[in-house]
Design a protein around this motif. Structure first.
Motif: not given
Length: 522
Positions: A286, A337, A340, A358, A361, A378-382
């Motif tokens: 990214d 990534r 994370r 999970r 961030v 913040d969180v994100e699920d992969l």
């Protein structure tokens, strides 16, 4: 059963003015004139038999007192162990015994180095030369701390060096870590490299996406093995069992996750280039992760600068026509990534398999070496079907008599000298932590060897003779332990090479210790 008493008698001359070492008694053989210790002339001019009795546990040893051969043992036969032994053999009379819990030598060179990096394993040739010295002996299939204790080794040798490495992995400490489909990268590497304890691992590679937690060289090794076309691995020493599973793999995407940013990755430029150029794959980076990095890398050390510049080009520059065509035809992808941190492994609906992870961030606080990642909230699920944890190795305490720092995972030491335990030393990862490459371990181990030889020269090690391996051999025999010699290993080595020849491989590794022992006639 071992005999309760071992005896050696030699013709020698014991000076009247030289007292026997503490805890020892002298017995003289020969005429009455020689037995009379009040007759100095007879003691000086006549040669006679001398026995020295030393009590070692329940064993009473009688051996030659004239030979002052430094008896040293090294625990562990990986790079740290062999490099330490190599330096110690610079002493013209020192004898070095290397103890290893596996039946085979070379530690992480055999079980850790990736199968597609055969050039790194060439160091085995140097280690073999060391093992062939008539003043060095390898004793495999001996678990120090179980089969023989460190105090028993210290009683038998003038010095003991602990070089047994880091055998555990750092746990994640998050919910879901125990789910099927979650493995340590260490176990996964051991599986495809033929480490006996990992031969039954059986990872399920039927998923589309794998996540590797950690951004060091081991993480990139694992990602590369997962994505390398199997036909490119067929001529390596990867195990046939692992190769069969990889041929059936459905993994198309591998994410390599780190809690910090591009400036803090732990892998090296060589491994990064291999990933970028990996056949049949394309990288996903990214560009937003690299904003403002161009100015910040001007002041970093050259190796870090070159590595970051390569990351930056890969993330932000448009590839040339040839590279663009290669990437367009790629069927597999990998990505880094950043920022994370793993928070929870997510289960499948039936709770019987990993279905994702999970990630919290993060953002960076501090500068330089004090930089740390803190959650933003913040969180994100992969989604993924395989999670491999590569957040570090960890050493184990070997014996209750040896100081150990559980937080750092090392033996407290000063330049390899174990704190407050004279005659006890350490080298390699158990000395400094699981960092660095083989060349780092070489330098570190040479330093420990140098300190030991300095202490020997300064008279800081136990004086008088020590029985060395003859005492330990008797203890092991009495406990039903049958060590494996280096010549035994060479028989197993020849068998592995022979089995590999049929398929064009350099070797087909033996995986079952019981089969190895049968091949040795045990």
């Amino acid at each position: 059963m071992a005999p309760r008493c071992w005896r050696w008698w030699y013709w020698t001359a014991w000076p009247r003015t030289r007292p026997p070492p503490a805890g020892c008694t002298l017995t003289f053989g020969g005429s009455d004139e020689v037995r009379n210790t009040a007759n100095p002339k007879a003691l000086r001019e006549r040669r006679r038999k001398v026995w020295m009795r030393v009590k070692l546990g329940k064993l009473h040893l009688l051996f030659d007192t004239e030979e002052q051969t430094p008896q040293i043992c090294v625990v562990g036969s990986g790079p740290a162990g062999f490099y330490t032994a190599q330096h110690l053999l610079k002493h013209p009379r020192a004898h070095v015994d290397i103890f290893e819990k596996q039946l085979v030598p070379f530690g992480l060179v055999r079980f850790g180095v990736a199968p597609d990096h055969p050039e790194v394993k060439n160091v085995i040739n140097t280690f073999t030369q060391t093992a062939h010295s008539d003043r060095c002996a390898f004793h495999g299939n001996v678990v120090v701390g179980r089969d023989v204790t460190v105090p028993e080794l210290r009683e038998a040798y003038h010095a003991v060096v602990l070089s047994y490495g880091a055998e555990d992995h750092q746990a994640l400490g998050i919910p879901g870590e125990e789910l099927p489909g979650v493995f340590s990268a260490r176990a996964f590497v051991g599986w495809y490299n033929g480490l006996p304890e990992n031969r039954e691992l059986a990872p399920d590679l039927s998923c589309d996406t794998a996540v590797i937690l950690g951004q060091g060289n081991v993480a990139l090794d694992v990602a590369r093995i997962l994505l390398t076309p199997p036909e490119h691995l067929e001529k390596t020493d990867i195990t046939e069992a692992a190769l069969g599973v990889l041929r059936q793999s459905r993994v198309k995407t591998v994410w390599i996750v780190g809690r910090r940013g591009p400036l803090q990755v732990a892998f090296t430029i060589k491994e990064l280039r291999e990933m970028i150029q990996l056949p049949g794959t394309r990288p996903i980076l990214d560009p937003a992760d690299f904003l403002g990095l161009q100015d910040r890398i001007k002041e970093v050390p050259r190796p870090r600068k070159r590595l970051t510049e390569l990351l930056l080009r890969t993330a932000t520059e448009k590839p040339g026509a040839e590279e663009a065509a290669r990437q367009a035809s790629a069927s597999r992808t990998w990505g880094l990534r950043f920022f994370r941190s793993p928070q929870q492994v997510l289960p499948s609906p039936d709770g019987r398999q990993v279905a994702g992870i999970r990630l919290a961030v993060t953002r960076l606080e501090g500068v330089g070496d004090t930089t740390r990642a803190v959650p933003t909230g913040d969180v994100e699920d992969l989604p993924c079907g395989l999670v491999l944890s590569s957040v570090g190795y960890k050493s184990r305490p070997i014996d209750h008599s040896v100081p150990f720092d559980p937080k750092l995972g090392v033996i407290p030491n000063m330049e390899g000298r174990v704190v407050d335990v004279p005659g006890l030393y350490c080298s390699g990862w158990v000395k400094r932590g699981p960092t660095g490459v083989i060349a780092t371990t070489m330098t570190d181990s040479f330093l420990t060897g140098q300190m030991l030889l300095q202490d020997l020269k300064a008279g800081l090690l136990p004086s008088g003779p020590r029985p060395g391996y003859v005492a330990i051999e008797a203890l092991l025999s009495s406990r039903g332990v049958r060590p494996v010699s280096f010549s035994d290993w060479e028989k197993l080595d020849a068998e592995e090479v022979s089995r590999g020849q049929g398929t064009g491989k350099p070797r087909e590794k033996l995986l079952d210790p019981q089969e190895m022992l049968r091949l040795l006639g045990r």
